[in-house]
Design a protein around this motif. Sequence first.
Motif, short mmCIF file in Angstrom:
data_model
loop_
_atom_site.label_atom_id
_atom_site.label_comp_id
_atom_site.label_asym_id
_atom_site.label_seq_id
_atom_site.Cartn_x
_atom_site.Cartn_y
_atom_site.Cartn_z
N THR A 97 0.85 -1.19 0.00
CA THR A 97 0.00 0.00 0.00
C THR A 97 0.88 1.24 0.00
O THR A 97 2.02 1.21 0.45
CB THR A 97 -0.96 0.10 1.21
N VAL A 98 0.32 2.33 -0.50
CA VAL A 98 1.04 3.60 -0.56
C VAL A 98 0.06 4.74 -0.69
O VAL A 98 -1.05 4.55 -1.21
CB VAL A 98 1.99 3.64 -1.77
N GLY A 99 0.44 5.91 -0.22
CA GLY A 99 -0.34 7.11 -0.50
C GLY A 99 -0.82 7.84 0.73
O GLY A 99 -0.93 9.05 0.73
N TRP A 128 5.59 5.47 12.51
CA TRP A 128 4.15 5.62 12.21
C TRP A 128 3.93 7.03 11.69
O TRP A 128 4.16 7.99 12.42
CB TRP A 128 3.32 5.44 13.49
N ILE A 129 3.50 7.15 10.45
CA ILE A 129 3.23 8.47 9.89
C ILE A 129 1.91 8.96 10.49
O ILE A 129 0.90 8.25 10.43
CB ILE A 129 3.10 8.41 8.35
N THR A 130 1.93 10.17 11.06
CA THR A 130 0.72 10.65 11.73
C THR A 130 -0.09 11.60 10.86
O THR A 130 -1.14 12.09 11.27
CB THR A 130 1.08 11.37 13.05
N GLY A 159 -6.29 10.24 -4.85
CA GLY A 159 -7.00 9.64 -3.72
C GLY A 159 -6.65 10.20 -2.35
O GLY A 159 -7.00 9.61 -1.34
N LYS A 160 -5.95 11.32 -2.31
CA LYS A 160 -5.60 11.89 -1.00
C LYS A 160 -6.62 12.93 -0.57
O LYS A 160 -7.07 13.72 -1.38
CB LYS A 160 -4.24 12.56 -1.10
N ILE A 161 -6.93 12.92 0.71
CA ILE A 161 -7.89 13.89 1.22
C ILE A 161 -7.27 15.28 1.28
O ILE A 161 -6.17 15.45 1.79
CB ILE A 161 -8.34 13.47 2.64
P1 ATP Z 1 1.70 18.13 -2.40
O1 ATP Z 1 3.12 17.93 -1.96
O2 ATP Z 1 1.56 18.90 -3.67
O3 ATP Z 1 0.80 18.62 -1.31
P2 ATP Z 1 1.25 15.29 -2.03
O4 ATP Z 1 2.20 15.39 -0.88
O5 ATP Z 1 -0.11 14.74 -1.75
O6 ATP Z 1 1.11 16.69 -2.80
P3 ATP Z 1 2.56 12.95 -3.11
O7 ATP Z 1 4.01 13.11 -3.31
O8 ATP Z 1 1.80 12.14 -4.10
O9 ATP Z 1 1.90 14.38 -3.17
O10 ATP Z 1 2.25 12.32 -1.69
C1 ATP Z 1 3.23 12.09 -0.70
C2 ATP Z 1 2.58 12.10 0.66
O11 ATP Z 1 1.65 11.00 0.78
C3 ATP Z 1 3.51 11.89 1.82
O12 ATP Z 1 4.17 13.09 2.18
C4 ATP Z 1 2.58 11.37 2.91
O13 ATP Z 1 1.88 12.43 3.51
C5 ATP Z 1 1.59 10.52 2.13
N1 ATP Z 1 1.97 9.09 2.17
C6 ATP Z 1 2.45 8.35 1.14
N2 ATP Z 1 2.61 7.06 1.49
C7 ATP Z 1 2.25 6.94 2.78
C8 ATP Z 1 2.20 5.86 3.73
N3 ATP Z 1 2.53 4.61 3.41
N4 ATP Z 1 1.80 6.15 4.99
C9 ATP Z 1 1.44 7.40 5.33
N5 ATP Z 1 1.45 8.46 4.49
C10 ATP Z 1 1.85 8.25 3.21
#
Ligand code: ATP
Length: 645
Positions: free
Chosen positions: A378-380, A505-507, A604-606
């Motif tokens: 999983t990722v994101g 743990w990413i918060t 898919g990010k809030i």
């Molecule tokens: P922007 O920087 O323009 O606001 P974004 O940060 O949503 O956009 P991405 O680089 O796609 O763009 O997302 C990275 C972010 O996603 C990370 O900084 C984190 O907040 C979150 N993230 C990714 N994978 C995980 C994971 N496995 N657990 C927790 N958070 C994650």
Amino acid sequence: MTIDIFPAKEGQGRIHGMREYQQTYEAAQRDPNAFWDRVAQRLTWFHPYHTVREGDFTDGSVNWFSGGRLNVSFNCLDRHLKTRAEKTAIIWEADNPADTQHISYKQLHREVCRMANVLLAHGVRKGDRVCIYLPMVPELAYTMLACCRIGAIHSVVFAGFSADSLRDRILDCGARVIVTANEGLRGGRVLPLKQICDRACEGLAKLDSVLVVRRTEADTPMVEGRDHWLHEAMKAQRAYCPAEWMHAEDPLFILYTSGSTGKPKGVLHTSGGYLTYASYTHETVFGYRENDIYFCAADIGWITGHSYIIYGPLANGATTIMFESTPMFPNPDRYWDIVERHGVNIFYTAPTAIRALAAKGDQWLEGRDLSSLRVLGTVGEPINPEAWQWYYDKVGGGRCSIVDTWWQTETGGMMITPIVGANPVKPGSATLPFFGVEPILVNEHGERLDGNDVTGHLCIAKPWPSMARTIWGDHERYLHTYFSTYPGYYFTGDGCRRDEHGNYWITGRVDDVLNVSGHRLGTAEIEASINSAELVAESAVVGFPHAIKGTGIFAYVVLQADAESSDHDVVSFSVREQVTRDISKIARPDEVLIVSGLPKTRSGKIMRRILRKIAEHEYEKLGNLTTLADPNVVEHIVEAHHENC
Ligand code: ATP
Ligand code: MG
């Protein structure tokens, strides 16, 4: 024809047990240059580098493998032809489940060469930018690899973006050529891509050509002299094109971040370090084996698709699935259908998809043979333990390793993650850093928090090969965003806890951390708790000004499909009870609002910044909404908020 100056070492990436993880991690800490020098041997270099690494974070200028020459497309294609010519490189799974295409390494090589010759014929030269606005069709892979073959810099724009978003990105990177399709097909719906592209390109002086993939039978108006059908152009080219000898630090691609926190940034990645890291992590983290069928369900419009559908897997000679449709089409069992039909061994997706599928009910998994699965990723965003457990039990049948991989567009590859076969996992934790990655936590004053059981802002202390080198056209923003907050460290923007065993743990985003009556609470933990409440499918929490507490907690809650008519007070009570039980009274939401959907980015990010404004009744100040998946969601939330709060 393969020039094996340094033969690639395959299988060097697999890790057996925690001891080996620790030894490897320590070796990388002790002597990072020696470590990365060894790892980089997995690539084929035309000319050896003279220095493993130059520079550090003090001035934000880092180079990897200086003096080295290589070609990324050569590493993903040509060097496999000796032993894997007939092996399937890409399984293309079209929108319609009946349309599947197997593309061998030999075929892929020929198509990429043709495409490279088309680009050359349209005047594209080393360093020029090519914008790719394509759905998940094979031509997307051809174009990316063709760009790296001739040294052009690609910028992929997700095919769901509007004309304005596309135009912004074309202008920002100064693309000379755009590759698009007449139409796209997704979830049975037709996307008028060429039309959108035409609107985006109105009056763009710098633009030379628009190359158009014929995905459907539909015709499209072609601008004389500018627009060309790609299949005709490719037919006219020979299937051979020599690969440029690129410098390790030559730009490979520009990719815009999701824009969760503001205006998207055009992140620039370069060649040698990026490919070394993407291929090494792909093999190691997933425990990839030669005959695996590998399925990353992301869109190539995001970094996950770049690193883990195209570059990492192809550099490793893997069979990678490219999926054009959505998990819900024609039914919410499409992923499981693909796993069963192709015998997928490794599957990689996002928590948002897992939650959406879980909410559809377990009946969609029943009777499916998912026994080929070995690894689930999983990722994101942080994965809430409930979704993790569902993924583990229902999809993985309790047999599969789950890797919760934390990383960013800017990091190019996975940074904190379990490694298959190495460390024990914990639902909701990204666990431990990858080799050569040194995560540190700092407090608001920039002081390093040593030891375990601490929470702070997540930074990275040492350069790694696939780090972004700049923001396209705005190096100052790059330095300011990543290196000015905590001098000497790369600042991720994420909050993080290191638990008593040293697991991470990413918060959530640092900007999203709530300070309630002096207690610092992460959004991820509260949302995980709310999501486990009865009736709830997913949720988002934000802070709002509160007379007594300083910050109050506002929870937006989406209900499960079969609970949509539930009474507001019942839901609110159950949510508040759940959080009190799981965390504490302090974390209990002050307001609970039932909404039909959450504002999410296309990946898919809030977007909590929008929800914060709504909670503050600042409906007029919602900011940039161009990267939202469905802008209508915002209107609905505003209405619900206006009526109830
Ligand atoms: P922007 O920087 O323009 O606001 P974004 O940060 O949503 O956009 P991405 O680089 O796609 O763009 O997302 C990275 C972010 O996603 C990370 O900084 C984190 O907040 C979150 N993230 C990714 N994978 C995980 C994971 N496995 N657990 C927790 N958070 C994650
Ligand atoms: Mg970010």
